[in-house]
Design a protein around this motif. Structure first.
Motif, mmCIF file in Angstrom:
data_model
loop_
_atom_site.group_PDB
_atom_site.id
_atom_site.type_symbol
_atom_site.label_atom_id
_atom_site.label_comp_id
_atom_site.label_asym_id
_atom_site.label_seq_id
_atom_site.Cartn_x
_atom_site.Cartn_y
_atom_site.Cartn_z
ATOM 1 N N GLY A 20 38.052 37.870 38.029
ATOM 2 C CA GLY A 20 37.611 39.260 37.917
ATOM 3 C C GLY A 20 36.112 39.398 37.811
ATOM 4 O O GLY A 20 35.519 40.326 38.384
ATOM 5 N N ARG A 23 34.430 39.232 41.233
ATOM 6 C CA ARG A 23 34.546 40.501 41.964
ATOM 7 C C ARG A 23 33.689 41.595 41.329
ATOM 8 O O ARG A 23 33.085 42.412 42.032
ATOM 9 C CB ARG A 23 36.008 40.960 42.001
ATOM 10 N N GLU A 24 33.644 41.608 39.992
ATOM 11 C CA GLU A 24 32.880 42.635 39.275
ATOM 12 C C GLU A 24 31.389 42.512 39.572
ATOM 13 O O GLU A 24 30.697 43.513 39.768
ATOM 14 C CB GLU A 24 33.124 42.501 37.769
ATOM 15 N N ARG A 27 30.476 44.095 42.706
ATOM 16 C CA ARG A 27 30.782 45.537 42.757
ATOM 17 C C ARG A 27 31.923 45.854 43.717
ATOM 18 O O ARG A 27 31.880 46.830 44.468
ATOM 19 C CB ARG A 27 29.535 46.331 43.167
ATOM 20 N N GLY A 31 38.115 44.685 40.167
ATOM 21 C CA GLY A 31 37.226 43.862 39.367
ATOM 22 C C GLY A 31 37.899 43.209 38.188
ATOM 23 O O GLY A 31 39.024 42.711 38.264
ATOM 24 N N LEU A 32 37.212 43.252 37.066
ATOM 25 C CA LEU A 32 37.603 42.512 35.871
ATOM 26 C C LEU A 32 38.972 42.936 35.340
ATOM 27 O O LEU A 32 39.865 42.110 35.142
ATOM 28 C CB LEU A 32 36.525 42.713 34.800
ATOM 29 N N LYS A 33 39.159 44.229 35.103
ATOM 30 C CA LYS A 33 40.395 44.704 34.473
ATOM 31 C C LYS A 33 41.621 44.440 35.339
ATOM 32 O O LYS A 33 42.659 44.002 34.836
ATOM 33 C CB LYS A 33 40.269 46.201 34.169
#
Length: 225
Positions: A20, A23-24, A27, A31-33
């Motif tokens: 994540g 990807r975060e 941008r 992403g993370l979550k």
């Protein structure tokens, strides 16, 4: 039993966090979550699938597939992955890597849930190498095509301009023309181009170079990569 479940969920959370974060930092839409949720939920569903099959077999002496529930995760993730694949107005496709990493995060959760900790860690390391180091390496020592970026160009030109000559002048600016589309208007001609320039060359520099070409009335430029 419970300690092992907590350990599995913890490991899958950490590995999902790594995916994540990558990807975060770029941008990306997922992403993370999302990666954390995918990894943790895939892990717990795998644990439930294995444990429930074991308990059912023990209670009824009927053998069940311990990974039957986990197998459905793989097909279910496909719908979520399809949601992040986007087609832009310029017909370019984006989000394929993100969709693949969603599938990867779920796979990591399944792997940890099944108890293959070392394999899961190695898989995440290889994933990070694949999406971060390999592209950098190919641009560094790979062929010229890997060191180029794609730019969309829309030019409005006068009708008296010879289009073949115009495109030749653009090529002489150390640009490669990949695709050409010509559209007739009442007083002008619109040329839509996809060109390739060196990745270190600023899009604004390309704009200023093309601006010097005679006969061009208007420029619309956009970097696609």
């Amino acid at each position: 039993m419970y300690y092992e479940t907590i350990l599995k969920l913890g490991i899958s959370a950490v590995l999902g966090l790594i995916i994540g974060l990558e990807r975060e930092l770029k941008r990306k839409p997922v992403g993370l979550k999302t990666s954390l949720v995918m990894s943790i939920v895939s892990c717990i569903l795998t644990i439930v699938s294995i444990e429930s099959a074991y308990l059912f077999e023990k209670a009824s002496n009927i053998t069940m597939d311990p990974l039957r529930l986990a197998a459905q995760i793989v097909s279910g993730i496909g719908f979520l992955g399809a949601g992040v694949i986007l087609r832009r107005e310029n017909d370019s496709i984006s989000g394929l890597t993100t969709a693949a990493l969603i599938w990867g995060a779920a796979g990591i959760g399944i792997t940890v849930g099944a108890g293959f900790y070392t394999e899961a860690v190695i898989a995440v390391i290889l994933l990070m190498i694949s999406v971060e180091f390999i592209p950098f390496l190919t641009k560094l020592i790979g062929p010229k095509q890997f060191k180029e970026k794609e730019i969309r160009l829309e030019l409005t030109v006068s009708r008296d301009v010879h289009l073949t000559t115009l495109i030749s002048e653009i090529k002489n600016l150390n640009l490669r023309v990949k695709h050409v589309r010509v559209k007739d208007l009442d007083d002008f001609v619109v040329i839509q181009l996809k060109i390739l320039a060196h990745e270190k060359r600023f899009t604004t520099d390309v704009y200023y170079d093309i601006q010097k070409v005679a006969g061009i009335k208007q420029i619309d430029i956009q970097s696609l990569s």
